[in-house]
Design a protein around this motif. Sequence first.
Motif, short mmCIF file in Angstrom:
data_model
loop_
_atom_site.label_atom_id
_atom_site.label_comp_id
_atom_site.label_asym_id
_atom_site.label_seq_id
_atom_site.Cartn_x
_atom_site.Cartn_y
_atom_site.Cartn_z
N ILE A 141 0.86 -1.19 0.00
CA ILE A 141 0.00 0.00 0.00
C ILE A 141 0.89 1.23 0.00
N SER A 142 0.59 2.16 -0.89
CA SER A 142 1.34 3.41 -0.98
C SER A 142 0.61 4.47 -0.17
N ASP B 204 5.05 9.19 2.13
CA ASP B 204 5.62 8.36 3.20
C ASP B 204 6.18 7.06 2.65
N GLY B 205 5.76 6.65 1.46
CA GLY B 205 6.32 5.46 0.83
C GLY B 205 5.33 4.32 0.68
N ASN B 206 5.88 3.17 0.27
CA ASN B 206 5.11 1.94 0.09
C ASN B 206 5.35 1.02 1.27
N GLU C 132 4.30 -4.35 7.64
CA GLU C 132 4.88 -3.06 8.03
C GLU C 132 3.78 -2.12 8.53
N LEU C 133 2.64 -2.12 7.83
CA LEU C 133 1.54 -1.26 8.28
C LEU C 133 1.01 -1.69 9.64
N LYS D 263 -1.88 7.75 10.10
CA LYS D 263 -2.43 8.05 8.78
C LYS D 263 -3.26 6.88 8.25
N ILE D 264 -2.77 5.66 8.39
CA ILE D 264 -3.53 4.50 7.90
C ILE D 264 -4.81 4.32 8.72
#
Length: 73
Positions: free
Chosen positions: A30-31, A35-37, A42-43, A56-57
Amino acid sequence: MLTQKNLLNDEEIRKLVSARLSVLSSDTMISIGSDGNFSRDELLEHVKEGDKVGEKIAQIQLEWLRSLKAGLI
């Protein structure tokens, strides 16, 4: 109008967002803008830590759920 009992606290939001992310395929990327991919794992870690990307997510996921509830999706 929302009452106090209808509001989610930070821990409840992190659990909800983590549950939604955990059903994604482990190879999902997910981009998130500049902030990047990020991979699913990781999320999940960012949400757990409550850092900038995690916040943010969480915000994105909550907006999606609000739109779904309002019938916009």
